[in-house]
Motif scaffolding. Structure first.
Motif, mmCIF file in Angstrom:
data_model
loop_
_atom_site.group_PDB
_atom_site.id
_atom_site.type_symbol
_atom_site.label_atom_id
_atom_site.label_comp_id
_atom_site.label_asym_id
_atom_site.label_seq_id
_atom_site.Cartn_x
_atom_site.Cartn_y
_atom_site.Cartn_z
ATOM 1 N N CYS A 1 4.386 63.391 10.037
ATOM 2 C CA CYS A 1 4.402 64.211 11.239
ATOM 3 C C CYS A 1 3.142 63.924 12.057
ATOM 4 N N CYS B 1 3.566 62.931 4.464
ATOM 5 C CA CYS B 1 4.565 62.978 5.522
ATOM 6 C C CYS B 1 4.033 62.232 6.739
ATOM 7 N N HIS C 1 2.208 71.146 10.458
ATOM 8 C CA HIS C 1 2.809 70.293 9.426
ATOM 9 C C HIS C 1 3.873 71.071 8.635
ATOM 10 N N CYS D 1 -0.011 64.653 9.958
ATOM 11 C CA CYS D 1 -0.250 63.807 8.791
ATOM 12 C C CYS D 1 -0.479 62.344 9.142
ATOM 13 N N TYR E 1 -0.316 73.250 1.663
ATOM 14 C CA TYR E 1 0.461 72.230 2.346
ATOM 15 C C TYR E 1 1.862 72.210 1.734
HETATM 16 ZN ZN LIG Z 1 3.066 66.376 8.059
#
Ligand SMILES: [Zn+2]
Length: 498
Positions: free
Chosen positions: A275, A273, A301, A278, A256
């Motif tokens: 996104c 994060c 991601h 996530c 990641y």
């Molecule tokens: Zn993310």
């Protein structure tokens, strides 16, 4: 015209630019995700959704496995910017490939990408100088050979090789001017292994060697520069575009990417994060999925992270605070701090390209001894060298406790009115700058800075050295020191001689 590059904003040696392509203007700095020409890891629609209207794919693999294709944009059903790499990466991996420079160029002319690359010979990370030299000379030979074959519908890339041999990089880059009417894009090869080994310092030196001999009017690409950690540093040195497959390679390995490190999914309890991946899943959810779906989501991601790093770097350029951004990022890993230190070694070059007064007029942040290498501070020192004394008497007022702007401080005002009567030069002693003539103190950045207080010993030493240098150059007959008890500046030789 296709291939025209317009610089919009500059900070340090970095810039925001617009490259004209067949498929519109591409804003730089830009990242090209590597898309495998046969196997679909991430589909084009997803790529667009993440914010990439461009990608790079491999002309050699297409040539080898899909020789019957006509137009690359039709093949991928994509109306954004497509760059094709030539197979040099495969040479690096497998030694040799089943195609030569001419057939790859002909093929690229035929499939018509926006940006094409000739079949160069990558130096890689070899320790054999002879081998590195051969790769440079052979690549130059191929550029010469390609010069007659390339068409004007494609922005052609001139590849720079040389590996860690900086003089070879310089030679390779210096030849670009012979071909620049046809090669409007320049790319520096092979830092991938160095990046994987966290040898950012060498990568900085490589970029610097290329950039200092290249024409600033052409965009510079970094082949395989895919870890987001290095992006702002490379941009600050004048790199305009990047490509990498790291987002998918890392994803396959359950890794990641964050904006400053790479984490193993198994070791994560929380995502860092927001996104679409996530915010919807936890690391545990992903670990429980089947491998294909997990890889796809991690890759998405990873791409969001790279995109976000590119955006932050652009915003820093726009605000004229790229130096501070590097300073901040450099603390996230010792290897990045080494890279930052290496960049500071080339402060003269950064200053040469830095455009001076920032459009926003925002203040500069001064933290520690690294901050004295900022272009604004260095430029100020040179201006100060040309300061013409108005009198043979000076008043030095230390900065402690003074209000800013200095011209409005009560103590300073008292001396201004008395010095008008007695004809004296008034200076404020200030960390990072050394001395500031009071009548310059409302100009940029002298009136617009924030600094860490109390200052540390290195900054204090630097300030006193600057003061000493100034006084020994200007040779005042009488110097009056005010408000300086805490600084103990009496040890300065130039003071005791008056
Ligand atoms: Zn993310």
């Amino acid at each position: 015209m296709i291939g025209d590059f317009e610089i919009k904003e500059e900070d340090l040696a970095g810039r925001i630019g617009k490259l004209e392509t067949k498929h519109g203007k591409l804003e730089t700095p830009v990242f090209f995700p590597v898309i495998h020409p046969i196997r679909v890891d991430i589909d084009i629609e997803t790529l667009k959704k993440i914010g990439f209207n461009n990608f790079i794919t491999n002309a050699y693999l297409l040539y080898k496995y899909k020789n019957n294709i006509n137009n690359i944009h039709t093949e991928f059903n994509f109306d954004g910017v497509i760059m094709t790499d030539s197979g040099a990466y495969q040479i690096l991996q497998y030694g040799d490939i089943e195609a030569d420079n001419n057939s790859i160029i002909k093929f690229e002319n035929h499939i018509n990408p926006d940006i094409g690359v000739i079949l160069d010979v990558p130096t890689g990370d070899t320790d054999d100088r002879q081998e590195a030299e051969t790769s440079v000379e052979e690549t130059i030979k191929r550029a010469k050979e390609a010069y007659k074959e390339v068409n004007d519908n494609i922005i052609w890339t001139y590849p720079i090789q040389g590996g860690k041999y900086l003089d070879l990089i310089e030679r390779s880059a210096s030849i670009h001017f012979q071909f620049k009417d046809k090669f409007k894009f320049v790319a520096l090869g092979s830092p991938t292994v160095l990046l994987q080994d966290y040898d950012y310092k060498t990568v900085v030196a490589m970029i610097m060697s290329a950039r200092k001999v290249l024409d600033r009017g052409y965009p510079l690409h970094l082949f395989g520069g895919g870890v987001p950690h290095m992006i702002p540093f490379a941009v600050a040195l004048g790199v305009d575009s990047f490509d990498s497959a790291s987002y998918i390679l890392y994803a396959r390995d359950n890794r990641y990417i964050t904006r400053d490190r790479v984490l193993k999914l198994e070791e994560m309890d929380y995502f860092l994060c927001n996104c679409e991946v996530c915010s919807r899943y936890t690391p545990k959810d992903l670990l429980e999925m089947d491998e294909e779906e997990r890889t796809r989501l991690l890759a998405i991601h990873n791409l969001y992270t790279i995109k976000s790093e590119i955006n932050s770097t652009k915003q820093a350029i726009k605000e004229g605070r790229l130096f501070e951004y590097l300073q901040e990022k450099s603390r996230s890993h010792p290897a990045l701090y080494s890279a930052f230190k290496e960049i500071l070694m080339h402060h003269d070059i950064l200053e040469m390209y830095d455009n001076g007064i920032k459009p926003t007029g925002k203040g500069i942040f001064l933290f520690d001894i690294d901050s004295v290498k900022r272009p604004e501070i260095l430029r100020y020192q040179r201006n100060l060298d040309s300061y013409e004394p108005r009198s043979d008497q000076a008043v030095l007022i230390c900065y402690n406790g003074l209000e800013r702007p200095f011209l409005e401080d009560q103590t300073v005002r008292k001396y201004i009115s008395s010095s008008l009567r007695e004809s004296k030069d008034i200076f404020i002693i200030v960390p990072f700058f050394g001395v500031i003539p009071i009548y310059w103190s409302d100009s940029y950045p002298l009136a617009q800075f924030e600094m860490t207080e109390p200052i540390d010993d290195e900054v204090k030493r630097d300030m006193l050295q600057k003061l000493e240098r100034f006084l020994s150059n200007k040779k005042y007959k009488k110097i009056n020191v005010v408000n300086c008890d805490e600084l103990h500046i009496e040890s300065i030789g130039a003071l005791s001689s008056t």
